[in-house]
Design a protein around this motif. Structure first.
Motif, PDB file in Angstrom:
ATOM      1  N   GLN A 244      62.799  33.738 -23.019  1.00 21.20           N
ATOM      2  CA  GLN A 244      62.979  32.343 -22.621  1.00 21.20           C
ATOM      3  C   GLN A 244      61.774  31.496 -23.006  1.00 21.20           C
ATOM      4  OE1 GLN A 244      63.846  33.242 -18.520  1.00 21.20           O
ATOM      5  NE2 GLN A 244      66.054  32.886 -18.801  1.00 21.20           N
ATOM      6  N   PHE A 245      60.583  32.068 -22.931  1.00 19.21           N
ATOM      7  CA  PHE A 245      59.403  31.328 -23.376  1.00 19.21           C
ATOM      8  C   PHE A 245      59.479  31.046 -24.871  1.00 19.21           C
ATOM      9  CE2 PHE A 245      55.816  30.642 -20.426  1.00 19.21           C
ATOM     10  CZ  PHE A 245      55.170  29.644 -21.140  1.00 19.21           C
ATOM     11  N   ARG A 246      59.958  32.016 -25.640  1.00 21.38           N
ATOM     12  CA  ARG A 246      60.130  31.810 -27.067  1.00 21.38           C
ATOM     13  C   ARG A 246      61.128  30.681 -27.327  1.00 21.38           C
ATOM     14  NH1 ARG A 246      59.528  35.712 -31.180  1.00 21.38           N
ATOM     15  NH2 ARG A 246      61.748  35.469 -31.671  1.00 21.38           N
ATOM     16  N   GLU A 247      62.203  30.632 -26.553  1.00 20.56           N
ATOM     17  CA  GLU A 247      63.179  29.547 -26.700  1.00 20.56           C
ATOM     18  C   GLU A 247      62.528  28.198 -26.433  1.00 20.56           C
ATOM     19  OE1 GLU A 247      66.874  29.628 -24.666  1.00 20.56           O
ATOM     20  OE2 GLU A 247      67.462  31.593 -25.448  1.00 20.56           O
ATOM     21  N   PHE A 248      61.744  28.123 -25.367  1.00 17.37           N
ATOM     22  CA  PHE A 248      61.056  26.876 -25.035  1.00 17.37           C
ATOM     23  C   PHE A 248      60.219  26.394 -26.217  1.00 17.37           C
ATOM     24  CE2 PHE A 248      56.918  25.116 -23.756  1.00 17.37           C
ATOM     25  CZ  PHE A 248      57.320  23.945 -23.154  1.00 17.37           C
ATOM     26  N   VAL A 249      59.480  27.302 -26.821  1.00 22.88           N
ATOM     27  CA  VAL A 249      58.619  26.936 -27.939  1.00 22.88           C
ATOM     28  C   VAL A 249      59.447  26.537 -29.161  1.00 22.88           C
ATOM     29  CG1 VAL A 249      56.876  27.832 -29.538  1.00 22.88           C
ATOM     30  CG2 VAL A 249      56.683  28.290 -27.091  1.00 22.88           C
ATOM     31  N   GLN A 250      60.590  27.171 -29.362  1.00 20.25           N
ATOM     32  CA  GLN A 250      61.466  26.769 -30.462  1.00 20.25           C
ATOM     33  C   GLN A 250      61.940  25.320 -30.277  1.00 20.25           C
ATOM     34  OE1 GLN A 250      63.714  30.662 -29.997  1.00 20.25           O
ATOM     35  NE2 GLN A 250      64.209  30.185 -32.131  1.00 20.25           N
ATOM     36  N   HIS A 251      62.360  24.983 -29.067  1.00 23.93           N
ATOM     37  CA  HIS A 251      62.745  23.594 -28.786  1.00 23.93           C
ATOM     38  C   HIS A 251      61.604  22.635 -29.117  1.00 23.93           C
ATOM     39  CE1 HIS A 251      66.600  23.868 -26.579  1.00 23.93           C
ATOM     40  NE2 HIS A 251      66.150  24.969 -26.015  1.00 23.93           N
TER      41      HIS A 251
ATOM     42  N   HIS B 247      40.529  19.841 -38.783  1.00 26.91           N
ATOM     43  CA  HIS B 247      41.935  20.221 -38.873  1.00 26.91           C
ATOM     44  C   HIS B 247      42.246  21.465 -38.048  1.00 26.91           C
ATOM     45  CE1 HIS B 247      40.392  23.186 -41.776  1.00 26.91           C
ATOM     46  NE2 HIS B 247      41.540  23.823 -41.608  1.00 26.91           N
ATOM     47  N   ARG B 248      41.251  22.301 -37.780  1.00 30.44           N
ATOM     48  CA  ARG B 248      41.495  23.511 -36.978  1.00 30.44           C
ATOM     49  C   ARG B 248      41.759  23.176 -35.521  1.00 30.44           C
ATOM     50  NH1 ARG B 248      35.925  26.149 -38.667  1.00 30.44           N
ATOM     51  NH2 ARG B 248      35.445  23.981 -38.113  1.00 30.44           N
ATOM     52  N   ARG B 249      41.309  21.984 -35.090  1.00 27.04           N
ATOM     53  CA  ARG B 249      41.501  21.575 -33.699  1.00 27.04           C
ATOM     54  C   ARG B 249      42.685  20.623 -33.527  1.00 27.04           C
ATOM     55  NH1 ARG B 249      36.822  18.467 -32.237  1.00 27.04           N
ATOM     56  NH2 ARG B 249      37.737  18.466 -30.146  1.00 27.04           N
ATOM     57  N   MET B 250      43.364  20.302 -34.615  1.00 29.58           N
ATOM     58  CA  MET B 250      44.560  19.464 -34.501  1.00 29.58           C
ATOM     59  C   MET B 250      45.554  20.151 -33.575  1.00 29.58           C
ATOM     60  SD  MET B 250      45.061  18.281 -38.481  1.00 29.58           S
ATOM     61  CE  MET B 250      46.705  17.634 -38.154  1.00 29.58           C
ATOM     62  N   HIS B 251      46.169  19.383 -32.701  1.00 29.80           N
ATOM     63  CA  HIS B 251      47.084  19.993 -31.732  1.00 29.80           C
ATOM     64  C   HIS B 251      48.276  20.650 -32.410  1.00 29.80           C
ATOM     65  CE1 HIS B 251      45.451  17.489 -28.104  1.00 29.80           C
ATOM     66  NE2 HIS B 251      44.561  18.292 -28.646  1.00 29.80           N
ATOM     67  N   SER B 252      48.691  20.126 -33.546  1.00 31.50           N
ATOM     68  CA  SER B 252      49.783  20.769 -34.271  1.00 31.50           C
ATOM     69  C   SER B 252      49.358  22.156 -34.760  1.00 31.50           C
ATOM     70  CB  SER B 252      50.216  19.908 -35.460  1.00 31.50           C
ATOM     71  OG  SER B 252      49.120  19.636 -36.319  1.00 31.50           O
ATOM     72  N   GLU B 253      48.094  22.304 -35.171  1.00 26.60           N
ATOM     73  CA  GLU B 253      47.603  23.605 -35.609  1.00 26.60           C
ATOM     74  C   GLU B 253      47.440  24.563 -34.437  1.00 26.60           C
ATOM     75  OE1 GLU B 253      47.259  24.754 -38.735  1.00 26.60           O
ATOM     76  OE2 GLU B 253      48.264  22.866 -39.200  1.00 26.60           O
ATOM     77  N   LEU B 254      46.989  24.056 -33.299  1.00 26.89           N
ATOM     78  CA  LEU B 254      46.888  24.897 -32.107  1.00 26.89           C
ATOM     79  C   LEU B 254      48.267  25.386 -31.677  1.00 26.89           C
ATOM     80  CD1 LEU B 254      44.257  22.926 -29.976  1.00 26.89           C
ATOM     81  CD2 LEU B 254      43.874  24.866 -31.514  1.00 26.89           C
ATOM     82  N   PHE B 255      49.279  24.553 -31.861  1.00 30.69           N
ATOM     83  CA  PHE B 255      50.633  24.970 -31.502  1.00 30.69           C
ATOM     84  C   PHE B 255      51.135  26.057 -32.453  1.00 30.69           C
ATOM     85  CE2 PHE B 255      55.245  24.597 -30.895  1.00 30.69           C
ATOM     86  CZ  PHE B 255      55.301  24.584 -29.518  1.00 30.69           C
ATOM     87  N   ARG B 256      50.724  25.995 -33.705  1.00 28.76           N
ATOM     88  CA  ARG B 256      51.081  27.071 -34.631  1.00 28.76           C
ATOM     89  C   ARG B 256      50.534  28.419 -34.150  1.00 28.76           C
ATOM     90  NH1 ARG B 256      51.235  22.927 -38.518  1.00 28.76           N
ATOM     91  NH2 ARG B 256      53.134  23.107 -39.780  1.00 28.76           N
ATOM     92  N   THR B 257      49.353  28.388 -33.536  1.00 26.56           N
ATOM     93  CA  THR B 257      48.793  29.619 -32.984  1.00 26.56           C
ATOM     94  C   THR B 257      49.681  30.159 -31.872  1.00 26.56           C
ATOM     95  OG1 THR B 257      46.549  28.889 -33.523  1.00 26.56           O
ATOM     96  CG2 THR B 257      46.767  30.631 -31.874  1.00 26.56           C
ATOM     97  N   VAL B 258      50.208  29.273 -31.040  1.00 22.39           N
ATOM     98  CA  VAL B 258      51.159  29.695 -30.006  1.00 22.39           C
ATOM     99  C   VAL B 258      52.366  30.369 -30.649  1.00 22.39           C
ATOM    100  CG1 VAL B 258      52.685  28.928 -28.146  1.00 22.39           C
ATOM    101  CG2 VAL B 258      50.450  27.845 -28.443  1.00 22.39           C
ATOM    102  N   MET B 259      52.912  29.737 -31.670  1.00 27.73           N
ATOM    103  CA  MET B 259      54.115  30.262 -32.305  1.00 27.73           C
ATOM    104  C   MET B 259      53.855  31.616 -32.973  1.00 27.73           C
ATOM    105  SD  MET B 259      55.906  26.801 -33.832  1.00 27.73           S
ATOM    106  CE  MET B 259      57.506  27.613 -34.042  1.00 27.73           C
TER     107      MET B 259
ATOM    108  N   GLY C 127      60.611  22.684 -38.931  1.00 27.64           N
ATOM    109  CA  GLY C 127      62.059  22.612 -39.031  1.00 27.64           C
ATOM    110  C   GLY C 127      62.753  23.958 -39.092  1.00 27.64           C
ATOM    111  N   ALA C 128      62.008  25.041 -38.917  1.00 22.04           N
ATOM    112  CA  ALA C 128      62.614  26.370 -39.011  1.00 22.04           C
ATOM    113  C   ALA C 128      63.710  26.574 -37.969  1.00 22.04           C
ATOM    114  CB  ALA C 128      61.542  27.451 -38.856  1.00 22.04           C
ATOM    115  N   TYR C 129      63.627  25.844 -36.851  1.00 22.36           N
ATOM    116  CA  TYR C 129      64.600  26.023 -35.774  1.00 22.36           C
ATOM    117  C   TYR C 129      65.538  24.827 -35.619  1.00 22.36           C
ATOM    118  CZ  TYR C 129      61.700  30.021 -34.987  1.00 22.36           C
ATOM    119  OH  TYR C 129      61.025  31.204 -35.183  1.00 22.36           O
ATOM    120  N   LEU C 130      65.612  24.021 -36.654  1.00 22.44           N
ATOM    121  CA  LEU C 130      66.540  22.890 -36.632  1.00 22.44           C
ATOM    122  C   LEU C 130      67.979  23.350 -36.435  1.00 22.44           C
ATOM    123  CD1 LEU C 130      67.092  19.863 -37.039  1.00 22.44           C
ATOM    124  CD2 LEU C 130      67.110  20.278 -39.505  1.00 22.44           C
ATOM    125  N   SER C 131      68.300  24.530 -36.935  1.00 32.10           N
ATOM    126  CA  SER C 131      69.688  25.004 -36.873  1.00 32.10           C
ATOM    127  C   SER C 131      70.097  25.489 -35.484  1.00 32.10           C
ATOM    128  CB  SER C 131      69.895  26.143 -37.880  1.00 32.10           C
ATOM    129  OG  SER C 131      69.084  27.251 -37.562  1.00 32.10           O
TER     130      SER C 131
END
Length: 334
Positions: free
Chosen positions: A128-135, A175-187, A197-201
């Protein structure tokens, strides 16, 4: 409609324009939950961001495509205004920046709805946590970008406050501290695909509506007040949920470096909340009192969509089902 749109974008504009739908064909009663409408609008907006691999960049300003986008936006705006029509009790057409911030705070406190972050902290499975992150990946992998459209549309102290918030979101130049990059670490830590867009479908219409609304506000100068109000509500509802999300990942044994994104937001958004409400929205309303309702509309839209999204996710999880959908044809999105 969205299938026709994707097919057209796979061709040069000179060949594909004639295939762009000239009407939405969408029902008028529930645009926020209309899969076809929201996916089509998301596709139109993506051309203003990083685009699609293999799609001619001249599509971005294609007149026929813009006409379709305008029709879709009309449906979206109608739904948002219809669902937030009770704003009158918050509007006071005068006052200081502190008073505007207080009204935004009142809206946030009075917002009703279930808490996904509380569920994730106490009960969620790893899946379920993985689903949350996909959203959330549709926003967080380009975090801050929709609201950044508003920067050239405001001036003075409002602009300075907005830039202060956005600079933090972009890592203050690192760029290493950009929040989008930090979120990639979560993923990565959760074993997910970090491509945008990997989870657009698999995300439902309400997730798309949440993202489309940010783009809609950001891309229209007439809605600059709504963009600011949306960002303020976003920041004002962030600190507590991010703390709960970090605790939920800790409960599941996820490493600290993966949780860092959420821990970072607990500190950053506590400061952003005050800047957004008082220095950005408060000053903007003082200087543009005729746009006060727009600021409150943007905040209300943010709170509305968060509630609708949370209701969708938790309803499915409590029934033992996935909150994601099966939309296999979108694998063909170029």
């Amino acid at each position: 409609m969205s299938e026709r749109l994707v097919t057209a974008l796979g061709r040069p504009p000179s060949e594909g324009s004639g295939s762009i739908p000239e009407e939405t064909g969408a029902p008028a009663d529930a645009p926020l939950f209309d899969e076809d409408l929201q996916l089509s609008l998301f596709t139109c907006y993506q051309l203003h961001y990083s685009g699609f691999e293999g799609v001619d960049e001249d599509w971005e300003w294609n007149p026929r495509l813009l006409r379709l986008r305008a029709l879709l936006e009309t449906r979206l705006e109608w739904a948002l205004r219809e669902e937030t029509s009770g704003l009158g009790r918050y509007v006071e057409r005068s006052g200081t920046a502190t008073e505007t911030a207080a009204r935004l705070g009142e809206m946030v406190r009075e917002a009703e709805g279930p808490s996904v972050s509380a569920f994730l902290r106490k009960h969620a499975t790893f899946g379920q946590f993985r689903e949350f992150v996909q959203h959330r990946s549709l926003y967080h992998l380009r975090e801050a970008d929709p609201h950044t459209w508003a920067i050239p549309r405001v001036t003075g102290r409002t602009k300075a406050a907005l830039v202060e918030i956005q600079a933090d979101e972009y890592g203050q130049g690192d760029h290493r501290r950009m929040h989008s990059e930090l979120f990639r670490t979560v993923m990565r830590g959760l074993g997910l695909d970090v491509r945008y867009g990997a989870y657009l479908s698999v995300v439902p219409a309400v997730t798309l509506a949440l993202n489309n609304t940010m783009s809609f506000f950001g891309l229209h100068r007439r809605l600059r007040g709504a963009a600011l109000g949306h960002l303020a509500a976003f920041e004002m509802t962030s600190t507590g949920p991010n703390r709960e999300l970090s605790l939920g990942l800790r409960r599941l044994g996820v490493a600290a470096q993966v949780r860092h994104y959420f821990d970072e937001h607990v500190e950053a958004d506590a400061a952003h909340e005050q800047i957004a409400a008082r220095d950005m929205c408060g000053v903007f309303v003082m200087e543009n009192p005729e746009l006060e309702r727009d600021v409150l509309f943007g905040a209300a839209a943010s709170l509305l969509l968060d509630r609708l999204w949370a209701e969708h996710v938790l309803r499915h999880w409590r029934e033992g089902a996935s909150s994601l959908v099966d939309r296999p044809w979108t694998e063909a999105v170029p």
